[in-house]
Design an enzyme around this catalytic site. Structure first.
Site, mmCIF file in Angstrom:
data_model
loop_
_atom_site.group_PDB
_atom_site.id
_atom_site.type_symbol
_atom_site.label_atom_id
_atom_site.label_comp_id
_atom_site.label_asym_id
_atom_site.label_seq_id
_atom_site.Cartn_x
_atom_site.Cartn_y
_atom_site.Cartn_z
ATOM 1 N N HIS A 3 -30.128 67.998 -33.388
ATOM 2 C CA HIS A 3 -30.310 67.957 -34.835
ATOM 3 C C HIS A 3 -30.113 69.353 -35.416
ATOM 4 O O HIS A 3 -29.114 69.651 -36.029
ATOM 5 C CB HIS A 3 -31.687 67.380 -35.162
ATOM 6 C CG HIS A 3 -31.965 67.374 -36.641
ATOM 7 N ND1 HIS A 3 -33.104 67.894 -37.182
ATOM 8 C CD2 HIS A 3 -31.250 66.882 -37.658
ATOM 9 C CE1 HIS A 3 -33.074 67.736 -38.511
ATOM 10 N NE2 HIS A 3 -31.946 67.123 -38.817
ATOM 11 N N CYS A 61 -39.878 69.789 -34.126
ATOM 12 C CA CYS A 61 -39.437 70.301 -35.431
ATOM 13 C C CYS A 61 -39.271 69.208 -36.463
ATOM 14 O O CYS A 61 -39.780 69.313 -37.575
ATOM 15 C CB CYS A 61 -38.115 71.046 -35.258
ATOM 16 S SG CYS A 61 -38.287 72.498 -34.244
ATOM 17 N N HIS A 62 -38.504 68.138 -36.109
ATOM 18 C CA HIS A 62 -38.252 67.104 -37.093
ATOM 19 C C HIS A 62 -38.513 65.724 -36.531
ATOM 20 O O HIS A 62 -38.169 64.733 -37.152
ATOM 21 C CB HIS A 62 -36.800 67.189 -37.592
ATOM 22 C CG HIS A 62 -36.457 68.553 -38.128
ATOM 23 N ND1 HIS A 62 -35.834 69.499 -37.361
ATOM 24 C CD2 HIS A 62 -36.725 69.123 -39.321
ATOM 25 C CE1 HIS A 62 -35.689 70.605 -38.082
ATOM 26 N NE2 HIS A 62 -36.230 70.413 -39.287
ATOM 27 N N GLY A 63 -39.064 65.659 -35.334
ATOM 28 C CA GLY A 63 -39.487 64.363 -34.789
ATOM 29 C C GLY A 63 -38.368 63.558 -34.188
ATOM 30 O O GLY A 63 -38.253 62.357 -34.469
ATOM 31 N N PRO A 113 -34.041 62.226 -36.457
ATOM 32 C CA PRO A 113 -32.846 62.634 -37.208
ATOM 33 C C PRO A 113 -31.661 63.104 -36.346
ATOM 34 O O PRO A 113 -30.568 63.240 -36.859
ATOM 35 C CB PRO A 113 -33.353 63.783 -38.082
ATOM 36 C CG PRO A 113 -34.520 64.336 -37.360
ATOM 37 C CD PRO A 113 -35.134 63.234 -36.560
#
Lengths: 273, 478
Positions: free
Chosen positions: A218, A237-239, A252
């Site tokens: 990502h 960080c963003h799952g 993501p």
């Protein structure tokens, strides 16, 4: 008037020394006085160029031998006296016989010359190419730098179910010793549910060892191992959730974790890179 | 006014008609009376007979009031060795110094009183003694010729005297740089073989040849089967044969010890010879490859090829409108003072080449364009070039035969080379057969990628190295 042309060979000795050959209006003809000098022994075997010895080689008539102090001196021969030297030492064997036409051997002589030239040219080009590339390749990466691009890992140090992280080319390298259950689960996953469909077989050489680069596809964070909903990795960080094959399942990230080039020189070692 | 003009016109017309001059009244008065083709066939036939001893007699009855009659002998400097090189030439000098029957004064008186010209020439393969005289003096001429050839006096005193003359001639010929250059070309192209000998011979031989050498030479080479009595002019063949029987029956046809001189082939060597002398004003350069022999079928395409290159002299008025490409370049770029394409054909070999005279700073360019012309012959010669060359060649062949002496010379040389006289109609037919492809093929066979022989005299520093000239004998683009 010291330049004289030896027109009459026999009289020439008497025309030497100071004497006036042409009587002028005020000067009477002064006959030369011949002074007898010492007799010199001349080595006749040694060739030397004097008017006398050259006289024998010159035409008997005409101003062919001229000797002077203030004008050109020379002996003139005819062009038919020029002898082309014998070049037999340098000739090819087919051309040694002057009674044989040179046309017959012409093709074979040319073929030989051109073949030798052509072969030499080819060899020369390859030599030049080799030398040039050797010089240019000195500018490429040296062995120690190349060595840094590979990593060798002892696999026996990784227990089953565990994921080890190594620093490789500035990036984290995940080597996971998978259990048989994990392998079976990953192989059973349907392609349709995957965002980036890849079968587990295509991502590993030996299913026991899963080797991926630990960089989230990502935005580049390092996922945590043995975390997430799919038994693999989880990027905090963003799952992004990855499975035990490093494939993206939730989150993501668009692509699966990258699989680098590696090989197993023997059972216990893997060289990545 | 108009009426008076008409009256004048009709008066003139009537006057002309009264004069009945066919020329003026003829409608075709601007044209020749026979066409070219007709004239070729109208040439009288050359008749050839042989005596019992092998001597051949050939003559063409042209109807002139004069005639040229001569003896063409198949011997020359090619039959000499290094030791006696120059004998044929010396012999030519001795020939007119008197015979057994006519001492020199008597011989001269005989010739002069007829008003005849007695001459001779020697070349590498032929020797000729011929006389130009009135047709009615043919019997006397044949008698004198037979005396000159068969019973030459060869007195010792004359031999000694002629040495000086020969040496003077040697000195003189040094001034004719074309001869020097071409002699050197032969010397290098045929090095080690008899064809390298110059006709004149070295100065040493001129000083040492003895009567014995001359006699031996005559005995070995002046044999009937190798002689042709040729005549052209107002002569009848029967009369000539009768005279020949009378005077030449005694010519021997047997060789001592059966030692028949056989010409062995002469090896051609691609080589060069440079006689550099920076004090000379102009450089004379000749470049040649081995060409066709006189009786080869390739000789006609090669003659056409040479006509394509042609010749040039700086005094030609054509300038850039000359048809030969090399001549155009020579004129526009001032490449040379003169050049000519030549082909010297011998019995089993030949020299095909270009000879040029130029100043010392144009040698390289002239050599480049000459070889370029050769390459064009081998690759891109066009239909129009060949047509033009064929016409020029036919014209020159026909135009050369403009008198009894050239015709007689033609007859003599042809019979020696080919065994018969080749008529103009045959030359014409063979020339017509030549096509551009034939020229390209023949030129490729003799010129392309062959080692040339080069000779250069004068300020020749700029002449390229031999390897460069050899490289210009092929084109990488082909």
């Amino acid at each position: 008037m010291l330049s004289l042309a030896a027109r009459s060979g026999g009289f020439s000795p008497y025309l030497q020394a100071t004497s006036y050959a042409v009587a002028g209006p005020l000067k009477a003809l002064i006959p030369p006085v011949v002074v007898k000098g010492d007799t010199m022994l001349v080595d006749t075997k040694k060739p030397f160029l004097t008017r006398e010895s050259l006289n024998g080689q010159s035409p008997k008539c005409g101003p062919a031998v001229s000797v002077s102090i203030n004008a050109k001196a020379g002996v003139r021969f005819a062009h038919t006296d020029i002898k082309v030297p014998d070049f037999s030492d340098y000739r090819r064997p087919e051309l040694l016989d002057p009674k044989k036409s040179s046309q017959e051997s012409s093709e074979s002589r040319k073929a030989f010359s051109y073949l030798v030239t052509g072969a030499t040219a080819v060899v020369g080009v390859y030599t030049a190419k080799t030398v040039a590339s050797q010089f240019i390749s000195t500018m490429s990466a040296s062995a120690d730098v190349l060595a840094m691009s590979k990593i060798e890992v002892k696999l026996s140090e990784i227990p089953e179910g565990k994921n080890m992280t190594f620093k490789w080319r500035g990036k984290p390298l995940f080597i996971r010793h998978r259990s048989a259950k994990e392998i079976a689960v990953e192989e059973a996953v349907e392609m349709a549910v995957l965002r980036d469909p890849q079968h587990d077989k295509d991502r590993v050489t030996n299913p026991k060892w899963m080797i991926v680069i630990g960089v989230c596809t990502h935005l580049g964070c390092v996922p945590i191992s043995n975390a997430g909903d799919y038994g693999g990795y989880y990027c905090p960080c963003h799952g992004s959730h990855y499975d035990a094959s490093g494939r993206i399942r939730k989150g993501p990230a668009p692509l699966n974790l990258e699989v680098p080039f590696y090989e197993f020189p023997d059972e216990d070692t893997v060289i990545v890179g | 006014m108009a009426a008076s003009v008409c009256r004048v016109g009709s008066t003139v017309g009537r006057a002309l008609a009264k004069a009945r001059s066919p020329i003026l009244l003829s409608l075709r008065r601007g044209q020749a009376t026979v066409s070219y083709a007709q004239s070729l066939l109208g040439v009288p036939e050359t008749r050839l007979t042989a005596l019992d001893n092998g001597l051949r007699i050939a003559s063409e009855e042209t109807g002139h009031n004069t005639c040229t009659v001569g003896l063409w002998i198949g011997c020359g400097s090619r039959y000499e060795t290094e030791k006696n090189n120059g004998t044929a030439f010396f012999m030519e000098h001795m020939a007119f110094k008197g015979t057994k029957k006519f001492p020199q004064a008597a011989l001269e008186k005989q010739v002069e009183s007829m008003g005849a010209h007695l001459s001779a020439y020697t070349s590498r393969e032929h020797t000729a003694y011929y006389m130009k005289t009135l047709a009615k003096d043919l019997p006397k001429a044949v008698e004198l010729l037979s005396e000159v050839v068969q019973s030459c006096a060869l007195s010792e005193a004359d031999i000694e005297q002629q040495r000086d003359v020969v040496l003077k001639e040697l000195a003189e010929v040094e001034g004719s740089l074309q001869d020097v250059c071409l002699d050197l070309l032969h010397a290098t192209a045929y090095q080690g073989t008899p064809l390298s000998h110059s006709v004149l011979g070295p100065s040493q031989n001129a000083r040492t040849l003895s009567r014995q050498d001359l006699v031996e030479f005559i005995n070995s080479h002046y044999k009937a089967p190798r002689m042709v009595l040729a005549a052209a002019g107002g002569v009848t063949h029967e009369e000539l044969v009768g005279l020949a029987k009378q005077h030449f029956s005694g010519v021997s046809f047997e060789y001592e010890n059966d030692a028949v001189p056989v010409l062995s082939p002469c090896r051609f060597t691609g080589s060069e010879i440079r006689m550099r002398d920076d004090d000379m004003p102009l450089a004379h350069v000749a470049i040649a490859v081995e060409g066709a022999s006189a009786d080869s079928p390739d000789i006609v395409p090669l003659m056409v090829a040479n006509s394509i290159i042609g010749s040039y002299d700086i005094t030609f008025g054509g300038g850039k409108h000359l048809s030969s490409r090399l001549a155009r370049l020579s004129s526009e770029d001032r490449l040379c003072h003169s050049f000519q394409a030549f082909h010297s054909a011998y019995s089993d070999t030949g020299l095909l080449g270009i000879y040029f005279v130029t100043d010392k700073l144009s040698i390289e360019d002239m050599m480049h364009w000459s070889q370029n012309a050769w390459m064009n012959l081998c690759t891109t010669v066009t239909e129009s070039d060949v047509e033009r060359a064929k016409n020029a060649l036919k014209t020159s062949l026909v135009g050369q035969l403009n008198g009894t002496t050239p015709i007689c010379d033609d007859i003599g040389r042809h019979v020696l080379n080919f065994g018969r006289r080749i008529p103009l109609a045959e030359w014409d037919a063979r020339i017509d057969e030549v096509t551009p492809k034939m020229v390209r093929d023949v030129c490729t066979k003799y010129i392309y990628d062959k080692c040339p022989a080069v000779s250069a005299v004068g300020p020749v520093e700029q002449l390229p190295d031999y390897n460069r000239m050899r490289s210009a004998m092929y084109w990488l683009r082909f």
